[in-house]
Motif scaffolding. Structure first.
Motif, mmCIF file in Angstrom:
data_model
loop_
_atom_site.group_PDB
_atom_site.id
_atom_site.type_symbol
_atom_site.label_atom_id
_atom_site.label_comp_id
_atom_site.label_asym_id
_atom_site.label_seq_id
_atom_site.Cartn_x
_atom_site.Cartn_y
_atom_site.Cartn_z
ATOM 1 N N SER A 196 0.830 -1.206 0.000
ATOM 2 C CA SER A 196 0.000 0.000 0.000
ATOM 3 C C SER A 196 0.864 1.255 0.000
ATOM 4 O O SER A 196 0.498 2.275 -0.596
ATOM 5 C CB SER A 196 -0.937 0.011 1.211
ATOM 6 N N ARG A 197 2.029 1.190 0.659
ATOM 7 C CA ARG A 197 2.963 2.320 0.702
ATOM 8 C C ARG A 197 4.392 1.801 0.664
ATOM 9 O O ARG A 197 4.696 0.758 1.258
ATOM 10 C CB ARG A 197 2.785 3.147 1.985
ATOM 11 N N THR A 198 5.246 2.527 -0.034
ATOM 12 C CA THR A 198 6.679 2.223 -0.010
ATOM 13 C C THR A 198 7.377 3.325 0.784
ATOM 14 O O THR A 198 7.063 4.503 0.621
ATOM 15 C CB THR A 198 7.261 2.150 -1.434
ATOM 16 N N LEU A 199 8.314 2.931 1.631
ATOM 17 C CA LEU A 199 8.931 3.876 2.577
ATOM 18 C C LEU A 199 10.432 4.026 2.379
ATOM 19 O O LEU A 199 11.117 4.597 3.217
ATOM 20 C CB LEU A 199 8.648 3.409 4.010
ATOM 21 N N VAL A 200 10.950 3.519 1.261
ATOM 22 C CA VAL A 200 12.375 3.628 0.957
ATOM 23 C C VAL A 200 12.542 4.103 -0.480
ATOM 24 O O VAL A 200 11.586 4.124 -1.261
ATOM 25 C CB VAL A 200 13.098 2.278 1.162
ATOM 26 N N LYS A 201 13.793 4.433 -0.819
ATOM 27 C CA LYS A 201 14.096 4.924 -2.164
ATOM 28 C C LYS A 201 15.214 4.093 -2.793
ATOM 29 O O LYS A 201 16.044 3.518 -2.062
ATOM 30 C CB LYS A 201 14.525 6.394 -2.113
ATOM 31 N N PRO A 202 15.278 4.036 -4.126
ATOM 32 C CA PRO A 202 16.370 3.307 -4.783
ATOM 33 C C PRO A 202 17.725 3.835 -4.331
ATOM 34 O O PRO A 202 17.926 5.047 -4.194
ATOM 35 C CB PRO A 202 16.130 3.578 -6.269
ATOM 36 N N GLY A 203 18.641 2.923 -4.083
ATOM 37 C CA GLY A 203 19.975 3.297 -3.626
ATOM 38 C C GLY A 203 20.106 3.400 -2.121
ATOM 39 O O GLY A 203 21.216 3.573 -1.609
ATOM 40 N N GLN A 204 18.997 3.291 -1.424
ATOM 41 C CA GLN A 204 19.032 3.416 0.038
ATOM 42 C C GLN A 204 19.528 2.128 0.675
ATOM 43 O O GLN A 204 19.101 1.041 0.324
ATOM 44 C CB GLN A 204 17.637 3.755 0.577
ATOM 45 N N ARG A 205 20.442 2.238 1.613
ATOM 46 C CA ARG A 205 20.977 1.090 2.344
ATOM 47 C C ARG A 205 20.002 0.732 3.464
ATOM 48 O O ARG A 205 19.518 1.596 4.183
ATOM 49 C CB ARG A 205 22.327 1.493 2.858
ATOM 50 N N VAL A 206 19.659 -0.563 3.594
ATOM 51 C CA VAL A 206 18.729 -1.013 4.628
ATOM 52 C C VAL A 206 19.338 -2.174 5.399
ATOM 53 O O VAL A 206 20.202 -2.890 4.892
ATOM 54 C CB VAL A 206 17.363 -1.435 4.032
ATOM 55 N N ARG A 207 18.866 -2.352 6.603
ATOM 56 C CA ARG A 207 19.310 -3.456 7.444
ATOM 57 C C ARG A 207 18.193 -4.492 7.561
ATOM 58 O O ARG A 207 17.012 -4.172 7.411
ATOM 59 C CB ARG A 207 19.671 -2.944 8.850
ATOM 60 N N ALA A 208 18.566 -5.723 7.859
ATOM 61 C CA ALA A 208 17.580 -6.768 8.085
ATOM 62 C C ALA A 208 16.653 -6.346 9.218
ATOM 63 O O ALA A 208 17.111 -5.916 10.274
ATOM 64 C CB ALA A 208 18.275 -8.078 8.437
ATOM 65 N N GLY A 209 15.340 -6.448 8.967
ATOM 66 C CA GLY A 209 14.358 -6.056 9.970
ATOM 67 C C GLY A 209 13.934 -4.607 9.892
ATOM 68 O O GLY A 209 13.043 -4.175 10.642
ATOM 69 N N GLN A 210 14.536 -3.826 8.992
ATOM 70 C CA GLN A 210 14.189 -2.409 8.867
ATOM 71 C C GLN A 210 12.881 -2.252 8.106
ATOM 72 O O GLN A 210 12.643 -2.898 7.089
ATOM 73 C CB GLN A 210 15.303 -1.652 8.139
ATOM 74 N N LEU A 211 12.016 -1.375 8.587
ATOM 75 C CA LEU A 211 10.743 -1.102 7.930
ATOM 76 C C LEU A 211 10.985 -0.505 6.552
ATOM 77 O O LEU A 211 11.701 0.487 6.411
ATOM 78 C CB LEU A 211 9.927 -0.118 8.784
ATOM 79 N N ILE A 212 10.392 -1.124 5.522
ATOM 80 C CA ILE A 212 10.565 -0.614 4.157
ATOM 81 C C ILE A 212 9.237 -0.289 3.493
ATOM 82 O O ILE A 212 9.207 0.445 2.500
ATOM 83 C CB ILE A 212 11.346 -1.614 3.271
ATOM 84 N N ALA A 213 8.113 -0.816 4.018
ATOM 85 C CA ALA A 213 6.830 -0.604 3.350
ATOM 86 C C ALA A 213 5.685 -0.970 4.272
ATOM 87 O O ALA A 213 5.880 -1.515 5.368
ATOM 88 C CB ALA A 213 6.763 -1.444 2.075
ATOM 89 N N LYS A 214 4.474 -0.685 3.786
ATOM 90 C CA LYS A 214 3.245 -1.108 4.446
ATOM 91 C C LYS A 214 2.512 -2.073 3.522
ATOM 92 O O LYS A 214 2.433 -1.850 2.311
ATOM 93 C CB LYS A 214 2.356 0.097 4.762
#
Length: 269
Positions: free
Chosen positions: A177-195
């Protein structure tokens, strides 16, 4: 000075001299000591030889690590800006490859509602699994990595995200329903990225979740125990001949209505 005092003084001096000679005799080294000491020194190698050898071995190890990192970076960076879900099309895929999956975090905690495999109802392959959720539920990254795609596809994934992971996998998260990150963004395991949501080609709220290696859609059940929200093993061995099969770790296969069209491989742990 009286005669008695002179005798006493002479006696004490004599005793002191005698005691001193006894002490020297107790700590006198044997005559062969110097010869043994010189032989021991002559047999020793210069310390610099071992130090230099250690430096050479260390340099070799560092060189191997650097080359491995370079190879990993080449694979990680390959065609990163591609707008296709499969950014590795055309590359030769290894027959087998070990993948470290120890950092896994379940993208959602919902139960598996539809497995990987052929869907006779729709006449097409389902190249991931569907996980139950409610619209607005949190969706997190399964492993450490970098967001490669954030897009919308009306006739398919709806709002979706592709994350390229440090361990060589890519994961796809669809119908958001929603995306909360952008291309190129570094994320960690368990980090919220979307709804979670119900966008695109979807018959109800759920997360469509894919695991891919060099673009090939690996059956997520080959890697993940969705009932317990953990990986089956710390290292997943990708096999080009069987990557589309689920894996059951134990001596008995199981079947249930929700898994009847699953392709099972019997593997004993």
């Amino acid at each position: 000075m009286t005669f008695i005092k002179k005798i006493a003084l002479a006696a004490s001096l004599t005793a002191a001299i005698f005691a001193s000679e006894q002490a020297s005799a107790q700590y006198r080294l044997p005559a062969s000591h110097n010869q043994q000491h010189n032989a021991l020194i002559a047999d020793q190698r210069p310390a610099g030889i071992d130090i230099q050898s250690a430096k050479i071995n260390s340099n070799i190890a560092n060189d191997v690590r650097q080359r491995e990192m370079l190879q990993d970076n080449e694979l990680f960076n390959y065609n990163f800006n591609s707008q296709s879900v499969n950014a590795y099309a055309g590359l030769e895929i290894p027959a087998t490859h070990n993948i470290d999956v120890t950092g896994f975090v379940a993208p959602v905690r919902g139960r598996l509602t539809s497995p990987y495999g052929w869907r006779a109802r729709f006449g097409r392959m389902h190249r991931g699994v569907d996980l139950n959720l409610r619209v607005g539920d949190s969706v997190v990254s399964a492993f450490d990595g970098k967001v490669r795609l954030v897009k919308y596809e009306a006739a398919g994934y709806g709002n979706y995200i592709v994350v390229r992971h440090d361990n060589g996998l890519e994961t796809v998260y669809g119908h958001l329903s929603r995306t909360l990150v952008k291309p190129g963004q570094r994320v960690r395991a368990g980090q919220l990225i979307a709804k979670g949501g119900n966008t695109g080609r979807s018959t109800g709220p759920h997360l469509h979740f894919e695991t891919r290696f060099m673009g090939l859609p690996v059956n997520p059940e080959a890697i993940i125990d969705f009932e317990n929200h953990v990986t089956h093993k710390d290292v997943f061995t990708f096999d080009k001949k069987s990557y589309e099969r689920a894996q059951v770790y134990g001596c008995l296969l199981y079947t249930s209505p929700s898994h009847r069209d699953r392709q099972n491989t019997r593997i004993t742990s």
